[in-house]
Design an enzyme around this catalytic site. Structure first.
Site, short mmCIF file in Angstrom:
data_model
loop_
_atom_site.label_atom_id
_atom_site.label_comp_id
_atom_site.label_asym_id
_atom_site.label_seq_id
_atom_site.Cartn_x
_atom_site.Cartn_y
_atom_site.Cartn_z
N GLY A 144 63.09 31.37 50.05
CA GLY A 144 62.19 31.93 50.83
C GLY A 144 62.24 33.12 51.88
CD GLN A 181 63.04 34.54 57.13
OE1 GLN A 181 62.33 34.31 56.38
NE2 GLN A 181 64.14 34.07 57.42
CB CYS A 220 66.45 29.69 58.64
SG CYS A 220 65.41 30.93 59.07
CG LEU A 221 68.00 33.77 53.98
CD1 LEU A 221 67.04 34.44 53.10
CD2 LEU A 221 69.29 33.23 53.59
CG HIS A 232 61.75 27.46 56.33
ND1 HIS A 232 62.71 26.87 56.97
CD2 HIS A 232 61.86 28.85 56.63
CE1 HIS A 232 63.56 27.80 57.36
NE2 HIS A 232 63.05 28.83 57.17
CD GLU A 233 60.14 31.14 54.07
OE1 GLU A 233 60.13 32.13 54.87
OE2 GLU A 233 61.17 30.57 53.81
CG HIS A 258 60.02 32.35 59.11
ND1 HIS A 258 60.85 32.45 60.42
CD2 HIS A 258 60.93 31.85 58.08
CE1 HIS A 258 62.17 31.99 59.98
NE2 HIS A 258 62.03 31.63 58.55
NI NI Z 1 63.81 30.86 57.51
#
Ligand code: NI
Length: 169
Positions: A45, A50, A92-93, A134-135, A138
């Protein structure tokens, strides 16, 4: 085009994103770039903040691109339902090299617009519910660390701040 992923500490990750007012060519390109960036990472995701864009768009694909039907792009997503509880390890990226157990709903229903401006509704359980939550976080200016409490959170945040200070983040 793969875009650079911004990391924890960047302002855009810690403030709420703005609704998309019109799905322009630029927005469509952004979403395409997000998909490419997510697959390249690879991740399941990615939210627009991000890649440094404070707009309410996320992409999710828990199949990592293996199933063409797995790709979900949502603009201005909203919750319809959330229920239950699951606790799983999550990363998380934008927080590379770290992970933690995070409590999330077990099942969610989310609706939003696709890139043609049509309303779409998705139900997710388990990992998909976790990815949606999670997204969505963000888009609300939250990363998963903000869902942790007490010493677990402060330990991770301290380690990240050390790396930021050392210039290795
Ligand atoms: Ni993330």
């Amino acid at each position: 085009m793969v875009r650079p992923i911004v990391k924890y500490g960047a302002e855009v990750l810690h403030q709420p994103a703005q609704p998309v007012e019109e799905i322009t060519g630029e927005v469509v390109q952004l979403a395409r770039d997000m998909v490419e960036t997510m697959y390249r990472a690879p991740g399941i995701g990615l939210a627009a903040p991000q890649v440094g864009v404070p707009l309410r768009i996320f992409v999710v694909d828990i199949t990592l691109g293996h199933d063409p039907k797995g790709l979900i792009t949502l603009v201005n997503p909203e919750w319809v339902e959330r229920e239950g509880l699951q606790v799983e390890e999550e990363g998380c990226l934008s927080v590379p090299g770290f992970s933690a157990s995070v409590a999330r709903p077990q099942r969610v229903v989310v609706k939003g617009l696709d890139l043609e401006g049509r309303e779409q509704t998705y139900e997710g359980q388990g990992l998909l519910a976790r990815a949606f939550q999670h997204e969505m976080d963000h888009l609300d200016g939250k990363v998963y660390l903000d869902r942790l409490r007490g010493i677990r959170r402060s330990l991770l945040v301290r380690r990240i701040h050390k790396r930021i200070k050392a210039g290795t983040w």
